[in-house]
Design an enzyme around this catalytic site. Structure first.
Site, PDB file in Angstrom:
ATOM      1  N   ASP A 113       0.867  -1.183   0.000  1.00  0.00           N
ATOM      2  CA  ASP A 113       0.000   0.000   0.000  1.00  0.00           C
ATOM      3  C   ASP A 113       0.906   1.236   0.000  1.00  0.00           C
ATOM      4  O   ASP A 113       2.134   1.127  -0.148  1.00  0.00           O
ATOM      5  CB  ASP A 113      -0.998  -0.046   1.163  1.00  0.00           C
ATOM      6  N   HIS A 114       0.300   2.415   0.174  1.00  0.00           N
ATOM      7  CA  HIS A 114       1.080   3.654   0.146  1.00  0.00           C
ATOM      8  C   HIS A 114       2.144   3.681   1.257  1.00  0.00           C
ATOM      9  O   HIS A 114       3.226   4.226   1.078  1.00  0.00           O
ATOM     10  CB  HIS A 114       0.149   4.869   0.258  1.00  0.00           C
ATOM     11  N   CYS A 125       3.245  -2.980   4.041  1.00  0.00           N
ATOM     12  CA  CYS A 125       2.394  -1.831   4.365  1.00  0.00           C
ATOM     13  C   CYS A 125       3.133  -1.036   5.442  1.00  0.00           C
ATOM     14  O   CYS A 125       4.328  -1.247   5.656  1.00  0.00           O
ATOM     15  CB  CYS A 125       0.983  -2.248   4.759  1.00  0.00           C
ATOM     16  N   THR A 133       3.018  -1.002   8.778  1.00  0.00           N
ATOM     17  CA  THR A 133       3.534  -1.873   9.844  1.00  0.00           C
ATOM     18  C   THR A 133       3.832  -3.276   9.361  1.00  0.00           C
ATOM     19  O   THR A 133       4.503  -4.036  10.065  1.00  0.00           O
ATOM     20  CB  THR A 133       2.494  -1.998  10.967  1.00  0.00           C
ATOM     21  N   HIS A 157      10.829 -23.258   9.482  1.00  0.00           N
ATOM     22  CA  HIS A 157       9.794 -23.975  10.230  1.00  0.00           C
ATOM     23  C   HIS A 157       8.391 -23.854   9.641  1.00  0.00           C
ATOM     24  O   HIS A 157       7.620 -24.807   9.680  1.00  0.00           O
ATOM     25  CB  HIS A 157       9.761 -23.478  11.684  1.00  0.00           C
ATOM     26  N   HIS A 217       8.252 -30.465  11.150  1.00  0.00           N
ATOM     27  CA  HIS A 217       7.471 -29.254  10.889  1.00  0.00           C
ATOM     28  C   HIS A 217       6.344 -29.484   9.886  1.00  0.00           C
ATOM     29  O   HIS A 217       5.394 -28.711   9.824  1.00  0.00           O
ATOM     30  CB  HIS A 217       8.384 -28.128  10.400  1.00  0.00           C
TER      31      HIS A 217
HETATM   32  C1  RB5 Z   1      -2.050   2.853   6.261  1.00  0.00           C
HETATM   33  O1  RB5 Z   1      -2.089   4.108   6.818  1.00  0.00           O
HETATM   34  C2  RB5 Z   1      -1.690   1.815   7.319  1.00  0.00           C
HETATM   35  O2  RB5 Z   1      -2.786   1.566   8.124  1.00  0.00           O
HETATM   36  C3  RB5 Z   1      -1.196   0.532   6.675  1.00  0.00           C
HETATM   37  O3  RB5 Z   1      -0.103   0.815   5.862  1.00  0.00           O
HETATM   38  C4  RB5 Z   1      -0.756  -0.580   7.591  1.00  0.00           C
HETATM   39  O4  RB5 Z   1       0.148  -0.129   8.541  1.00  0.00           O
HETATM   40  C5  RB5 Z   1      -1.833  -1.411   8.161  1.00  0.00           C
HETATM   41  O5  RB5 Z   1      -1.608  -2.406   8.862  1.00  0.00           O
END
Ligand code: RB5
Length: 145
Positions: A8-9, A66, A68, A99, A134
């Site tokens: 994503d962005h 993304c 996180t 694993h 495993h």
């Molecule tokens: C986008 O702002 C953010 O929520 C996404 O990139 C991600 O961190 C979601 O888990």
């Protein structure tokens, strides 16, 4: 070996860095977007797209990014046949191949520095699934409906 990439962005910049690194290592890539950090997009769509590319054989492995890594890992793991490991260090990356036989990894573009992210990618690619004890557990994952 072809590796699908999707972000994503929040993960766009790191996806581009990972793509260059993979191509430098001689891997083919399948870039499923997004193509800019400037437009907000929905991570579930990108996680799903990468997961489907892997299970449908359009790519051998996948990397999703993304902000996180969490949301897009959840999305990828909703696709039956995907085993996506969210990795924040090289130990996790190595172990999720050895694993879990992870066919996708998730990275956080707002969590990792570029050098650490690339070390994670390499640790996962260079590790080998151990099978053996495993395999039963990996098979059990496929049975969860
Ligand atoms: C986008 O702002 C953010 O929520 C996404 O990139 C991600 O961190 C979601 O888990």
């Amino acid at each position: 070996m072809k590796i699908a990439l999707a972000a994503d962005h929040g993960g766009y910049a790191l996806k581009e860095t990972v793509k260059k690194h993979l191509e430098g290592r001689g891997y083919e890539t399948l870039d499923l977007g997004t193509n800019s950090a400037d437009v907000s997009v929905d991570y579930p769509s990108y996680g799903e797209a990468c997961g489907r590319a892997v299970v449908e054989g359009k790519a051998d492995l996948g990397i999703v990014v993304c902000g996180t890594g969490i949301g897009i890992s959840i999305a990828a793991n909703k696709v039956p046949g995907v085993r996506c490991g969210l990795c924040t260090n090289t130990f996790m990356a190595e172990m999720t191949k050895r694993h879990n036989n992870a066919n996708v990894i998730a990275l956080g573009g707002r969590v990792l520095t570029d050098p650490i992210a690339l070390q994670i990618v390499d640790a996962w690619l260079d590790a080998e699934y151990e099978g053996g004890r495993h395999q039963k557990r990996v098979d059990m994952l496929a049975e969860i409906k």
